[in-house]
Design an enzyme around this catalytic site. Structure first.
Site, PDB file in Angstrom:
ATOM      1  CB  CYS A  32     -13.057 -48.743  -6.917  1.00 47.60           C
ATOM      2  SG  CYS A  32     -14.588 -47.608  -7.140  1.00 47.60           S
ATOM      3  CG  HIS A  90      -9.834 -45.462  -5.273  1.00 50.04           C
ATOM      4  ND1 HIS A  90      -9.756 -45.538  -6.576  1.00 50.04           N
ATOM      5  CD2 HIS A  90     -11.159 -45.207  -5.088  1.00 50.04           C
ATOM      6  CE1 HIS A  90     -10.807 -45.784  -7.080  1.00 50.04           C
ATOM      7  NE2 HIS A  90     -11.954 -45.667  -6.184  1.00 50.04           N
ATOM      8  CD  GLU A 127      -6.226 -46.117  -6.685  1.00 51.12           C
ATOM      9  OE1 GLU A 127      -7.252 -45.824  -7.442  1.00 51.12           O
ATOM     10  OE2 GLU A 127      -6.105 -46.745  -5.734  1.00 51.12           O
TER      11      GLU A 127
END
Length: 231
Positions: free
Chosen positions: A86, A195, A197
């Site tokens: 991002c 994302h 994560e």
């Protein structure tokens, strides 16, 4: 143990999430401060998402001048694996480690959703645990997520197989050719808007085949780089 640095800029939101993903993959997460020109001997680096300082000018435009970025650019040119997520992707384009740029979403609204991606390149340091053509679900949240580049650059990315991820089902920000993530020519530097994560642990990720909140498709980004470093 493999040591993966996670950079924090003023405004970074997801550094702790990235560090947790690193630990879940089996590596040691090392905190790197933007103002320190020292990578502390890490084996790879993650530039996490958020809204780094100076984004009001252009996303990542000021962060790319941080002292730590000089070290990262030099190390990346020597083969250090670097993942930009991002805002981290935006910083990588501003630092010219990746081509193109990021502008406002074409609908001019912030978007937050679970996004299906196709994995188009499994030969990078961050994707070798995936299968070519595989569809994965990764959370997406951005307002400056529209990837743009001139036609020559886009053709070059396509021709060299450097488009790593594409949006499936819907292009959520108007990115050229549905591009969600790209790599450099060597494959050690990867940037993407979604994302990973946030999709590493059952109970906290997107909906998956096993039920609500069970999706862990993002974890393989971090296990991939561990294999790349030992292989």
């Amino acid at each position: 143990m493999t040591r993966i640095g996670v950079v924090t800029f003023p405004g970074t939101l997801d550094d702790r999430d990235a560090a947790r993903a690193v630990r879940l993959a089996g590596a040691e997460a090392v905190s790197l401060w933007h103002g320190d020109a020292d990578l502390h001997g890490v084996d790879a680096v993650v530039l996490p998402g958020g809204f780094s300082y100076g984004d009001y000018l252009r996303a990542g435009a000021i962060s790319r001048f941080a002292p730590v970025m000089g070290e990262i650019v030099d190390a990346a040119h020597k083969g250090l694996p670097v993942l930009g997520i991002c805002n981290g992707f935006q910083v990588l384009t501003e630092a010219h480690l990746l081509p193109g740029s990021m502008i406002k979403n074409d609908h001019l609204h912030f978007v937050c959703r679970e996004q299906v991606l196709s994995v188009d390149n499994v030969d990078t340091a961050w994707t070798r645990d995936y299968t070519a053509g595989e569809h994965i679900t990764i959370p997406l949240k951005n307002q400056d997520g529209q990837y743009v580049a001139d036609e020559h650059t886009l053709d070059e990315l396509e021709g060299e197989g450097r488009v790593v991820f594409r949006y499936q089902g819907w292009n959520p920000n108007g990115s050229r050719r549905g591009i969600a993530g790209i790599s450099n020519a060597a494959g050690n530097v990867v940037g993407l808007m979604p994302h990973p994560e946030h999709a590493v642990e059952p109970g906290f990720g997107p909906d998956g085949a096993q039920g609500p909140r069970t999706g862990t498709d993002g974890l393989r980004f971090f296990t991939s780089v561990l294999k790349a470093l030992v292989g």
